[in-house]
Design a protein around this motif. Structure first.
Motif, PDB file in Angstrom:
ATOM      1  N   VAL A 115      56.357  -5.173  35.191  1.00 18.77           N
ATOM      2  CA  VAL A 115      56.884  -6.192  36.095  1.00 18.77           C
ATOM      3  C   VAL A 115      57.688  -5.563  37.221  1.00 18.77           C
ATOM      4  CG1 VAL A 115      58.239  -8.302  36.231  1.00 18.77           C
ATOM      5  CG2 VAL A 115      56.950  -7.781  34.156  1.00 18.77           C
ATOM      6  N   VAL A 116      58.530  -4.591  36.891  1.00 17.94           N
ATOM      7  CA  VAL A 116      59.357  -3.956  37.913  1.00 17.94           C
ATOM      8  C   VAL A 116      58.487  -3.301  38.981  1.00 17.94           C
ATOM      9  CG1 VAL A 116      60.846  -1.953  38.318  1.00 17.94           C
ATOM     10  CG2 VAL A 116      61.452  -3.620  36.586  1.00 17.94           C
ATOM     11  N   GLY A 117      57.413  -2.634  38.567  1.00 15.11           N
ATOM     12  CA  GLY A 117      56.532  -2.007  39.540  1.00 15.11           C
ATOM     13  C   GLY A 117      55.946  -3.013  40.510  1.00 15.11           C
ATOM     14  N   ALA A 118      55.473  -4.148  39.994  1.00 15.11           N
ATOM     15  CA  ALA A 118      54.883  -5.174  40.857  1.00 15.11           C
ATOM     16  C   ALA A 118      55.929  -5.798  41.771  1.00 15.11           C
ATOM     17  CB  ALA A 118      54.227  -6.247  39.991  1.00 15.11           C
ATOM     18  N   LEU A 119      57.098  -6.120  41.227  1.00 15.03           N
ATOM     19  CA  LEU A 119      58.155  -6.717  42.046  1.00 15.03           C
ATOM     20  C   LEU A 119      58.631  -5.756  43.133  1.00 15.03           C
ATOM     21  CD1 LEU A 119      60.338  -8.497  39.323  1.00 15.03           C
ATOM     22  CD2 LEU A 119      58.716  -9.547  40.904  1.00 15.03           C
ATOM     23  N   PHE A 120      58.765  -4.484  42.766  1.00 17.36           N
ATOM     24  CA  PHE A 120      59.261  -3.509  43.734  1.00 17.36           C
ATOM     25  C   PHE A 120      58.233  -3.259  44.831  1.00 17.36           C
ATOM     26  CE2 PHE A 120      60.698   0.936  44.817  1.00 17.36           C
ATOM     27  CZ  PHE A 120      61.868   0.515  45.438  1.00 17.36           C
ATOM     28  N   ALA A 121      56.948  -3.260  44.485  1.00 13.33           N
ATOM     29  CA  ALA A 121      55.906  -3.101  45.504  1.00 13.33           C
ATOM     30  C   ALA A 121      55.968  -4.236  46.517  1.00 13.33           C
ATOM     31  CB  ALA A 121      54.526  -3.048  44.832  1.00 13.33           C
ATOM     32  N   LYS A 122      56.211  -5.452  46.053  1.00 14.69           N
ATOM     33  CA  LYS A 122      56.327  -6.582  46.969  1.00 14.69           C
ATOM     34  C   LYS A 122      57.557  -6.451  47.858  1.00 14.69           C
ATOM     35  CE  LYS A 122      55.389 -10.692  45.347  1.00 14.69           C
ATOM     36  NZ  LYS A 122      55.377 -11.897  44.466  1.00 14.69           N
ATOM     37  N   GLU A 123      58.661  -5.982  47.288  1.00 16.41           N
ATOM     38  CA  GLU A 123      59.874  -5.783  48.092  1.00 16.41           C
ATOM     39  C   GLU A 123      59.635  -4.729  49.171  1.00 16.41           C
ATOM     40  OE1 GLU A 123      62.713  -7.256  48.227  1.00 16.41           O
ATOM     41  OE2 GLU A 123      62.488  -8.623  46.529  1.00 16.41           O
ATOM     42  N   ILE A 124      58.967  -3.646  48.799  1.00 18.06           N
ATOM     43  CA  ILE A 124      58.670  -2.588  49.762  1.00 18.06           C
ATOM     44  C   ILE A 124      57.773  -3.114  50.878  1.00 18.06           C
ATOM     45  CG2 ILE A 124      57.406  -0.432  50.081  1.00 18.06           C
ATOM     46  CD1 ILE A 124      59.956   0.218  48.800  1.00 18.06           C
ATOM     47  N   ALA A 125      56.733  -3.885  50.503  1.00 17.36           N
ATOM     48  CA  ALA A 125      55.769  -4.382  51.488  1.00 17.36           C
ATOM     49  C   ALA A 125      56.415  -5.347  52.474  1.00 17.36           C
ATOM     50  CB  ALA A 125      54.599  -5.057  50.778  1.00 17.36           C
ATOM     51  N   ARG A 126      57.504  -6.011  52.081  1.00 19.12           N
ATOM     52  CA  ARG A 126      58.207  -6.901  53.004  1.00 19.12           C
ATOM     53  C   ARG A 126      58.959  -6.127  54.077  1.00 19.12           C
ATOM     54  NH1 ARG A 126      60.239  -9.486  48.069  1.00 19.12           N
ATOM     55  NH2 ARG A 126      58.850 -11.196  47.488  1.00 19.12           N
ATOM     56  N   LYS A 127      59.263  -4.849  53.786  1.00 15.88           N
ATOM     57  CA  LYS A 127      60.144  -4.093  54.686  1.00 15.88           C
ATOM     58  C   LYS A 127      59.472  -2.914  55.360  1.00 15.88           C
ATOM     59  CE  LYS A 127      64.057  -5.404  51.775  1.00 15.88           C
ATOM     60  NZ  LYS A 127      65.205  -4.971  50.965  1.00 15.88           N
ATOM     61  N   VAL A 128      58.385  -2.419  54.808  1.00 19.83           N
ATOM     62  CA  VAL A 128      57.710  -1.246  55.356  1.00 19.83           C
ATOM     63  C   VAL A 128      56.220  -1.562  55.517  1.00 19.83           C
ATOM     64  CG1 VAL A 128      57.161   1.186  55.019  1.00 19.83           C
ATOM     65  CG2 VAL A 128      59.361   0.296  54.229  1.00 19.83           C
ATOM     66  N   ARG A 129      55.668  -1.148  56.637  1.00 25.19           N
ATOM     67  CA  ARG A 129      54.233  -1.332  56.890  1.00 25.19           C
ATOM     68  C   ARG A 129      53.493  -0.164  56.243  1.00 25.19           C
ATOM     69  NH1 ARG A 129      50.767  -4.054  60.315  1.00 25.19           N
ATOM     70  NH2 ARG A 129      49.092  -2.836  61.265  1.00 25.19           N
ATOM     71  N   VAL A 130      52.878  -0.414  55.101  1.00 20.73           N
ATOM     72  CA  VAL A 130      52.238   0.634  54.322  1.00 20.73           C
ATOM     73  C   VAL A 130      50.972   0.074  53.693  1.00 20.73           C
ATOM     74  CG1 VAL A 130      53.623   0.043  52.285  1.00 20.73           C
ATOM     75  CG2 VAL A 130      52.592   2.316  52.455  1.00 20.73           C
ATOM     76  N   ASP A 131      50.008   0.939  53.443  1.00 25.60           N
ATOM     77  CA  ASP A 131      48.747   0.506  52.834  1.00 25.60           C
ATOM     78  C   ASP A 131      49.040  -0.194  51.502  1.00 25.60           C
ATOM     79  OD1 ASP A 131      45.602   0.961  52.838  1.00 25.60           O
ATOM     80  OD2 ASP A 131      46.319   1.364  50.812  1.00 25.60           O
ATOM     81  N   TYR A 132      48.677  -1.478  51.438  1.00 24.50           N
ATOM     82  CA  TYR A 132      49.063  -2.290  50.274  1.00 24.50           C
ATOM     83  C   TYR A 132      48.272  -1.906  49.033  1.00 24.50           C
ATOM     84  CZ  TYR A 132      50.871  -6.377  47.851  1.00 24.50           C
ATOM     85  OH  TYR A 132      51.529  -7.208  46.961  1.00 24.50           O
ATOM     86  N   ARG A 133      47.054  -1.430  49.205  1.00 21.61           N
ATOM     87  CA  ARG A 133      46.247  -1.034  48.054  1.00 21.61           C
ATOM     88  C   ARG A 133      46.890   0.142  47.320  1.00 21.61           C
ATOM     89  NH1 ARG A 133      41.045   0.419  51.368  1.00 21.61           N
ATOM     90  NH2 ARG A 133      42.762   1.517  52.398  1.00 21.61           N
ATOM     91  N   LEU A 134      47.269   1.159  48.078  1.00 22.82           N
ATOM     92  CA  LEU A 134      47.877   2.332  47.472  1.00 22.82           C
ATOM     93  C   LEU A 134      49.266   2.007  46.930  1.00 22.82           C
ATOM     94  CD1 LEU A 134      47.735   5.329  46.816  1.00 22.82           C
ATOM     95  CD2 LEU A 134      48.624   5.816  49.096  1.00 22.82           C
ATOM     96  N   LEU A 135      49.971   1.111  47.609  1.00 26.09           N
ATOM     97  CA  LEU A 135      51.303   0.720  47.154  1.00 26.09           C
ATOM     98  C   LEU A 135      51.234   0.080  45.769  1.00 26.09           C
ATOM     99  CD1 LEU A 135      54.304   0.563  48.132  1.00 26.09           C
ATOM    100  CD2 LEU A 135      53.803  -1.792  48.828  1.00 26.09           C
ATOM    101  N   VAL A 136      50.278  -0.827  45.579  1.00 25.78           N
ATOM    102  CA  VAL A 136      50.115  -1.490  44.278  1.00 25.78           C
ATOM    103  C   VAL A 136      49.651  -0.488  43.228  1.00 25.78           C
ATOM    104  CG1 VAL A 136      48.820  -3.246  43.028  1.00 25.78           C
ATOM    105  CG2 VAL A 136      49.701  -3.749  45.304  1.00 25.78           C
ATOM    106  N   ALA A 137      48.725   0.394  43.595  1.00 22.13           N
ATOM    107  CA  ALA A 137      48.258   1.414  42.648  1.00 22.13           C
ATOM    108  C   ALA A 137      49.412   2.326  42.223  1.00 22.13           C
ATOM    109  CB  ALA A 137      47.145   2.234  43.281  1.00 22.13           C
TER     110      ALA A 137
END
Length: 361
Positions: A115-137
């Motif tokens: 859960v923490v990994g998924a929640l943190f990926a969403k927090e990061i994606a709100r603030k940094v423009r980064v490839d979302y596929r790799l971020l979730v992986a």
């Protein structure tokens, strides 16, 4: 470039794990009939008799997931993740940071890390423009470490008195598994390597896939007016916090009495902390309702795993496989030295090796 064909392969051919457990069931049953000459009726009986033999372990695994989810969804953890996300100032830093957080959380508890990994990926994606596929992986790459962590199912199971295989191997403490030098070295290596590998896979901006931060907003929790005594009790923090602190006091006393980590203790710890941090029963139960949804696979798959194990053990297939691996031919090194002595040693080497082959260094 290397990852693209693998991603396409997984998208096209990787089914739900439930399909795998059905394939394994049929495969093991067929092997028991062919290799061990068991009749179909005998195999079916073995499977049915052992189907429910892992109910306690299944419940423990379900609680690892659910208590980890409840812990990760507490307001305190969410606020901490939001502040931690501010440290990511570039796409590369975002990938590294989410990888480290995922690894640390998964080492503590794989349900928590999920859960923490998924929640943190969403927090990061709100603030940094980064490839979302790799971020979730990267957020899920921490799972590579979970079984060497504090919620590793096998190490904790065999550290529990009266576990399923205690008659064969006894009780093995976590000092010989989770906290052994060998395991900690592997964990440390993964902590170093995994984030660097994830960072190396970051695609150029022209090939990146981004997500609109507006789509990642969290829905505001609905608050009902506490007009009745039952609703006021659901929103009260006094009783849950009192019970939760009592549970934590028990754990302090348990470890002072030289208690060891077990699955039950890990689940108890995360449950008590979640009760305290959620505060009210309403918040805790809402989190529980969401967390249970992710446990559907455990509920349906683990009885099949127990049936598979029963077939392998009762039919003799497990012993046959173990014996075959133990007798696997090994290549032996030929000794060096004078030709006559070497020839004699080579003959001895071949004789001792049986079916193995002698090779020169």
């Amino acid at each position: 470039m290397i990852s693209r064909p693998l991603v396409r392969l997984m998208d096209r051919y990787l089914p739900d794990p439930y399909i795998f457990v059905l394939i394994l069931t049929v495969s093991v049953a067929a092997a028991a009939m062919i290799v061990e000459a068991q009749s179909p009726l005998a195999v079916v009986r073995m499977w049915g008799d052992g189907f429910w033999s892992l109910l306690q372990f299944s419940m423990q695994m379900l609680l690892v997931l659910v208590t980890g989810y409840m812990m990760a969804s507490t307001p305190l953890v969410r606020r901490g993740l939001s502040r931690l996300a501010d440290l990511a100032t570039s796409p590369g830093a975002a990938i590294l940071l989410v990888s480290y957080v995922s690894l640390a959380a998964s080492w503590l508890n794989w349900g928590f890390g999920l859960v923490v990994g998924a929640l943190f990926a969403k927090e990061i994606a709100r603030k940094v423009r980064v490839d979302y596929r790799l971020l979730v992986a990267s957020a899920y790459s921490g799972f590579l470490i979970w079984h060497g962590g504090l919620a590793g199912s096998i190490p904790l199971a065999i550290a529990t008195d009266g576990h399923t295989f205690s008659g064969q191997i006894g009780v093995i403490g976590t000092g010989q598994t989770i906290f052994s030098v060998f395991n900690l070295a592997i964990v440390l290596a993964l902590v170093v390597i995994v984030p660097l590998v994830n960072r190396a896979m970051l695609p150029p901006e022209s090939e990146s896939v981004y997500v609109d931060p507006k789509l990642l907003g969290e829905p505001s929790p609905e608050t009902a007016a506490a007009d009745t005594p039952s609703e006021r009790m659901m929103d009260s923090k006094l009783l849950p916090v009192l019970v939760g602190l009592s549970g934590l006091a028990y754990l302090v006393d348990y470890f002072l009495r030289s208690g060891t980590l077990t699955l039950n203790i890990v689940n108890f710890l995360f449950l008590m902390v979640a009760i305290v941090l959620h505060g009210s029963a309403r918040n805790l139960l809402a989190s529980l309702a969401e967390g249970v949804k992710g446990g559907a696979g455990i509920v349906i798959q683990f009885p099949f795993y127990a049936g598979i194990m029963a077939i392998m053990v009762s039919s003799g297939l497990a012993a046959t496989i173990s014996d075959a691996l133990a007798r696997w031919p090994r290549r032996r090194a030929c000794p060096s030295g004078p030709s006559s002595a070497r020839a004699s040693s080579i003959s001895s080497c071949r004789l001792a090796a049986g079916n193995g082959r002698c090779r020169r260094r």
